[in-house]
Design an enzyme around this catalytic site. Sequence first.
Site, PDB file in Angstrom:
ATOM      1  N   TYR A 137       0.854  -1.162   0.112  1.00 14.82           N
ATOM      2  CA  TYR A 137       0.122  -0.078   0.084  1.00 14.82           C
ATOM      3  C   TYR A 137       0.980   1.243   0.012  1.00 14.82           C
ATOM      4  O   TYR A 137       1.653   1.627   1.025  1.00 14.82           O
ATOM      5  CB  TYR A 137      -0.687   0.006   1.388  1.00 14.82           C
ATOM      6  CG  TYR A 137      -2.088   1.035   1.415  1.00 14.82           C
ATOM      7  CD1 TYR A 137      -2.104   1.853   0.694  1.00 14.82           C
ATOM      8  CD2 TYR A 137      -2.886   0.761   2.436  1.00 14.82           C
ATOM      9  CE1 TYR A 137      -3.076   2.813   0.485  1.00 14.82           C
ATOM     10  CE2 TYR A 137      -4.187   1.659   2.386  1.00 14.82           C
ATOM     11  CZ  TYR A 137      -4.309   2.724   1.535  1.00 14.82           C
ATOM     12  OH  TYR A 137      -5.282   3.525   1.526  1.00 14.82           O
ATOM     13  N   LYS A 167      -0.961  -1.155  -4.227  1.00 11.67           N
ATOM     14  CA  LYS A 167      -2.178  -0.372  -4.238  1.00 11.67           C
ATOM     15  C   LYS A 167      -1.770   1.072  -3.983  1.00 11.67           C
ATOM     16  O   LYS A 167      -1.003   1.124  -3.138  1.00 11.67           O
ATOM     17  CB  LYS A 167      -3.122  -1.125  -3.056  1.00 11.67           C
ATOM     18  CG  LYS A 167      -4.493  -0.401  -2.742  1.00 11.67           C
ATOM     19  CD  LYS A 167      -4.461   0.930  -2.368  1.00 11.67           C
ATOM     20  CE  LYS A 167      -6.119   1.330  -2.013  1.00 11.67           C
ATOM     21  NZ  LYS A 167      -6.249   2.771  -1.661  1.00 11.67           N
TER      22      LYS A 167
END
Length: 303
Positions: A137, A167
């Site tokens: 992330y 992500k």
Amino acid sequence: MPLDKGIFAAALVPLSTDGELNLSAIKEYCDFLIKNGIKGVFVNGTTGEGMKLSVEERKLVLEAWMNHGKGSLTIINHIGCESLKDCQNLAVHSAAQGVDGISLMQPILYEPAGIENLVAFLSAVTEKAPSVPFYLYYGAGPSKSKIDLTELLQVAKTRLPTFSGIKYSGSEMIDVMPCIVSDSCDLLYGRDEQLLGAVAMGGQTGVGSTYNYLGNVDQRMLDAYERGDMKTAQMEQQRAQQVINIMLRFKSYSGVAGASKIIMKFLGIELGPPRLPDLPLSKEDTEELKVELQRSGFFEWRR
């Protein structure tokens, strides 16, 4: 295994008026997302107020999504915490639940000083879920460090065997081009307002907060792009952008989660208030938000 193409909703966390979890709301919420063409959910992320929840609460939220969505939605669970032990705990739990992927942002207060520090941290967490695809992330929160993805992808081949993609919630697509051109890195793109541009550059999966209520619109945009109808794709992106702009004007004290929960309530899905320190929208702001959405045509063209 590559992720499904399409739209993933950054799942909101249902809360009661006293700020406690309201897990009974997830079934109706899950059914709503499936009906609107959502391919997957990103659970316990920033939109899902994951960092405001305790480790045990995050486990309960994931279990509810697994109970209602497994088999119909791809489920990725965010396990990022400041504590290494908490991350490992959540990794073990996620694996036991059978999630389709885990995601992890680097610590915010104690940022890794470089790639070696970051990889050591990621390895110590992901080895606790050795069969679960892992997605870094990146680009969210107040982190000041920039990751050299070319170097990270090279190191991941030998030291992060479950690394499957990123992500990315930043705005600079140039930062993630090494992932886009790699055969071993799926991009989950997290800037809803730039999804069409990301797709044009090679991205295939969008993950975002506004897909909770704009998911069918953005899926129409992706479908139009796939068939070469750029004019329609641009129109759908512009419609989504209108709503994003409206929502952002109401997030100053309620956060994206708080404003998004109100929009979901307008659509018949009650998810409660945001958790403190964010505050629920006032009655006056709620009414004004609805009026602005009506003026934009949202309730007509999102059908």
